[in-house]
Design a protein around this motif. Structure first.
Motif, PDB file in Angstrom:
ATOM      1  N   LEU A 126      -0.140 -48.037  -2.390  1.00  0.00           N
ATOM      2  CA  LEU A 126      -1.371 -48.120  -3.172  1.00  0.00           C
ATOM      3  C   LEU A 126      -1.546 -49.511  -3.780  1.00  0.00           C
ATOM      4  O   LEU A 126      -2.633 -50.103  -3.718  1.00  0.00           O
ATOM      5  N   ARG A 127      -0.470 -50.038  -4.366  1.00  0.00           N
ATOM      6  CA  ARG A 127      -0.550 -51.358  -5.005  1.00  0.00           C
ATOM      7  C   ARG A 127      -0.800 -52.442  -3.959  1.00  0.00           C
ATOM      8  O   ARG A 127      -1.605 -53.366  -4.197  1.00  0.00           O
ATOM      9  N   ALA A 128      -0.142 -52.322  -2.825  1.00  0.00           N
ATOM     10  CA  ALA A 128      -0.334 -53.307  -1.753  1.00  0.00           C
ATOM     11  C   ALA A 128      -1.771 -53.299  -1.251  1.00  0.00           C
ATOM     12  O   ALA A 128      -2.366 -54.355  -1.003  1.00  0.00           O
ATOM     13  N   ALA A 129      -2.346 -52.102  -1.101  1.00  0.00           N
ATOM     14  CA  ALA A 129      -3.720 -51.990  -0.615  1.00  0.00           C
ATOM     15  C   ALA A 129      -4.691 -52.723  -1.529  1.00  0.00           C
ATOM     16  O   ALA A 129      -5.594 -53.446  -1.070  1.00  0.00           O
ATOM     17  N   VAL A 130      -4.509 -52.557  -2.828  1.00  0.00           N
ATOM     18  CA  VAL A 130      -5.404 -53.212  -3.785  1.00  0.00           C
ATOM     19  C   VAL A 130      -5.223 -54.727  -3.747  1.00  0.00           C
ATOM     20  O   VAL A 130      -6.196 -55.490  -3.782  1.00  0.00           O
ATOM     21  N   ARG A 131      -3.984 -55.177  -3.639  1.00  0.00           N
ATOM     22  CA  ARG A 131      -3.732 -56.620  -3.622  1.00  0.00           C
ATOM     23  C   ARG A 131      -4.298 -57.264  -2.362  1.00  0.00           C
ATOM     24  O   ARG A 131      -4.806 -58.391  -2.396  1.00  0.00           O
ATOM     25  N   ILE A 132      -4.194 -56.561  -1.240  1.00  0.00           N
ATOM     26  CA  ILE A 132      -4.780 -57.078   0.003  1.00  0.00           C
ATOM     27  C   ILE A 132      -6.298 -57.154  -0.119  1.00  0.00           C
ATOM     28  O   ILE A 132      -6.928 -58.144   0.270  1.00  0.00           O
ATOM     29  N   LYS A 133      -6.892 -56.111  -0.678  1.00  0.00           N
ATOM     30  CA  LYS A 133      -8.346 -56.102  -0.871  1.00  0.00           C
ATOM     31  C   LYS A 133      -8.780 -57.220  -1.801  1.00  0.00           C
ATOM     32  O   LYS A 133      -9.868 -57.801  -1.634  1.00  0.00           O
ATOM     33  N   ASP A 134      -7.932 -57.562  -2.759  1.00  0.00           N
ATOM     34  CA  ASP A 134      -8.254 -58.622  -3.710  1.00  0.00           C
ATOM     35  C   ASP A 134      -8.011 -60.021  -3.139  1.00  0.00           C
ATOM     36  O   ASP A 134      -8.244 -61.017  -3.834  1.00  0.00           O
ATOM     37  N   GLY A 135      -7.504 -60.106  -1.882  1.00  0.00           N
ATOM     38  CA  GLY A 135      -7.419 -61.410  -1.228  1.00  0.00           C
ATOM     39  C   GLY A 135      -6.035 -61.916  -0.892  1.00  0.00           C
ATOM     40  O   GLY A 135      -5.904 -63.042  -0.383  1.00  0.00           O
ATOM     41  N   LEU A 136      -4.964 -61.152  -1.135  1.00  0.00           N
ATOM     42  CA  LEU A 136      -3.619 -61.616  -0.813  1.00  0.00           C
ATOM     43  C   LEU A 136      -3.463 -61.711   0.700  1.00  0.00           C
ATOM     44  O   LEU A 136      -3.757 -60.754   1.426  1.00  0.00           O
ATOM     45  N   PHE A 137      -3.027 -62.873   1.195  1.00  0.00           N
ATOM     46  CA  PHE A 137      -2.850 -63.101   2.630  1.00  0.00           C
ATOM     47  C   PHE A 137      -1.872 -62.082   3.201  1.00  0.00           C
ATOM     48  O   PHE A 137      -0.787 -61.879   2.662  1.00  0.00           O
ATOM     49  N   TRP A 138      -2.244 -61.458   4.343  1.00  0.00           N
ATOM     50  CA  TRP A 138      -1.493 -60.314   4.875  1.00  0.00           C
ATOM     51  C   TRP A 138      -1.074 -60.568   6.312  1.00  0.00           C
ATOM     52  O   TRP A 138      -1.902 -60.887   7.166  1.00  0.00           O
ATOM     53  N   VAL A 139       0.232 -60.406   6.554  1.00  0.00           N
ATOM     54  CA  VAL A 139       0.795 -60.447   7.908  1.00  0.00           C
ATOM     55  C   VAL A 139       1.429 -59.095   8.202  1.00  0.00           C
ATOM     56  O   VAL A 139       2.209 -58.583   7.389  1.00  0.00           O
ATOM     57  N   ALA A 140       1.090 -58.513   9.351  1.00  0.00           N
ATOM     58  CA  ALA A 140       1.694 -57.251   9.790  1.00  0.00           C
ATOM     59  C   ALA A 140       2.627 -57.527  10.955  1.00  0.00           C
ATOM     60  O   ALA A 140       2.273 -58.266  11.878  1.00  0.00           O
ATOM     61  N   SER A 141       3.799 -56.931  10.923  1.00  0.00           N
ATOM     62  CA  SER A 141       4.772 -57.190  11.988  1.00  0.00           C
ATOM     63  C   SER A 141       4.276 -56.681  13.334  1.00  0.00           C
ATOM     64  O   SER A 141       4.494 -57.304  14.371  1.00  0.00           O
ATOM     65  N   ASN A 142       3.578 -55.537  13.340  1.00  0.00           N
ATOM     66  CA  ASN A 142       3.053 -54.975  14.582  1.00  0.00           C
ATOM     67  C   ASN A 142       2.034 -53.901  14.235  1.00  0.00           C
ATOM     68  O   ASN A 142       1.880 -53.526  13.071  1.00  0.00           O
TER      69      ASN A 142
END
Length: 328
Positions: A126-142
C-alpha cells in the motif's frame, strides 16, 4: 544466453540431452551464460542448482533480472543513493554491489525497485503504491504473471506489478525479458561479440532477443508447441529452431521457399485451403523449420493463422534426437 526453466531444466531435473549438449558447446569454445527473470535467488544459488544437475556453472555465469534492475538504477542514480527494496535477498545483493543503499518503504529514497518476494506485507505494498503514484522512480525486476511452484502454477511478480501500475497509472522500467536490460547486462558482462538468446518462450525469450537486436534459438523442450509457433508474429519469430539444445552444435539450413511452400532436409511443408501439411522424411529439426517457414509465409500473406492438418503432426525423433520416421 540460456533461459533456464524449459531449456536447461524442468522442475528439479535436467532437460534430456541438455548436460551433454552444453558440455559439448563449452568444448567447442562457446561461452555460456545462464539468465533468469527470477529476482529472488542470488546467482550463487542458481549456479549451485545448475551444478546439481551435472552442468558446469559458476555464479559469474549467471545473470538475473535483479542484477539488471540494479544496473538500471546505478546508471540513473549517484553512488550511495537510497532505493526502496520490495524484493527478496536476490535483489538486495546486487543493490549493495552497485553501491546503492536498500531502505525500507517508509524511508527517504530516490527510487523503488520491486521483485518477487513471498514475504512481502500488504501494508508495504500500500505504501509503495502511493509513493509510486506520487512520482518515485520505479524499476520492476520482471513482469512474469506466473511461476511454477511445488503446489502448482502460482501468481508471479507480474501480478504485483499490474496492481501497482493500475493504481498509480505509472509504467515501471522493466529489467527482465522481454525488455532489454537483462540481455544487455549479460552481453556487457560476457563481452559477447555474437550473442545468441536461447529460450523456450516466444513472448519473453524470443521477443527479448528481437527487442535487443540479437539472434535467437527456440528450443521445443518447454512451453512452446506447434500451435504457438505457427501463430507467431514477426517480433516473436526465432532466428533458429531446434528440438533441444543439440541445436547449438548443428548447422541450421534455411528452407527453400515458393509462396507458402517450404522445403528443407527431405520435408515439404505447404498450406492448402488454410491447412498446414508436412510430408516427407528427415530430422525433427528440419520438420520444424519447414513447418514454421510455411506457416509464417501464409500468415504474412493472408493475415490468418493456419489450421493444423492431420499431416502436420510433429514427428517423433529417435533416441538421438535426429532421424525420424516418414510422415508422408
Amino acid at each position: 544466453m540460456l533461459d533456464l526453466d524449459g531449456v536447461v531444466y524442468i522442475g528439479g531435473s535436467a532437460v534430456p540431452r541438455a548436460p551433454e549438449a552444453l558440455a559439448a558447446a563449452r568444448e567447442a569454445g562457446l561461452r555460456l551464460a545462464f539468465i533468469t527473470n527470477n529476482a529472488a535467488r542470488p546467482p550463487a544459488k542458481v549456479a549451485e542448482n545448475i551444478r546439481n544437475l551435472g552442468i558446469e556453472a559458476t555464479a559469474e555465469d549467471v545473470v538475473t533480472s535483479a542484477q539488471a534492475a540494479a544496473r538500471v538504477l546505478a546508471d540513473r542514480l549517484a553512488p550511495g543513493a537510497k532505493v526502496v527494496n520490495l524484493g527478496a535477498a536476490g535483489l538486495r545483493e546486487p543493490l549493495d554491489a552497485a553501491g546503492l543503499i536498500p531502505v525500507a518503504v517508509d524511508e527517504d529514497a530516490e527510487a523503488i525497485v520491486t521483485g518477487y518476494n513471498p514475504e512481502l506485507l500488504w501494508k508495504d505494498i500500500l505504501r509503495a503504491a502511493v509513493r509510486i503514484k506520487d512520482g518515485l522512480f520505479w524499476v520492476a525486476s520482471n513482469t512474469d504473471m506466473t511461476f511454477p511452484a511445488a503446489y502448482g502454477i502460482a501468481p508471479g511478480h507480474g501480478v504485483l506489478v499490474d496492481t501497482l501500475r493500475r493504481f498509480s497509472g505509472v509504467e515501471p522500467v522493466v529489467a527482465g525479458k522481454p525488455s532489454r536490460p537483462l540481455l544487455e547486462e549479460t552481453i556487457r558482462r560476457t563481452e559477447a561479440e555474437r550473442p545468441l538468446m536461447v529460450g523456450d518462450r516466444l513472448d519473453t525469450d524470443i521477443e527479448g532477443g528481437h527487442n535487443t537486436g540479437i539472434d535467437t534459438l527456440l528450443v521445443l523442450t518447454g512451453v512452446t508447441g506447434l500451435e504457438d509457433l505457427v501463430a507467431a508474429e514477426p517480433h516473436r519469430r526465432p532466428t533458429y529452431v531446434s528440438a533441444d539444445l543439440g541445436g547449438l552444435l548443428e548447422a541450421h539450413p534455411a528452407p527453400e521457399t515458393d509462396g507458402t511452400a517450404a522445403r528443407v532436409g527431405g520435408w515439404t511443408a505447404e498450406v492448402r485451403d488454410g491447412e498446414l501439411r508436412v510430408t516427407g522424411e528427415g530430422t525433427a529439426d528440419d520438420w520444424w523449420r519447414a513447418a514454421a517457414t510455411s506457416s509464417w509465409a501464409h500468415l504474412d500473406a493472408t493475415g490468418t493463422v493456419v489450421t493444423i492438418g492431420a499431416q502436420a503432426v510433429p514427428p517423433r525423433p529417435d533416441a538421438d534426437g535426429g532421424t525420424v520416421v516418414s510422415a508422408s
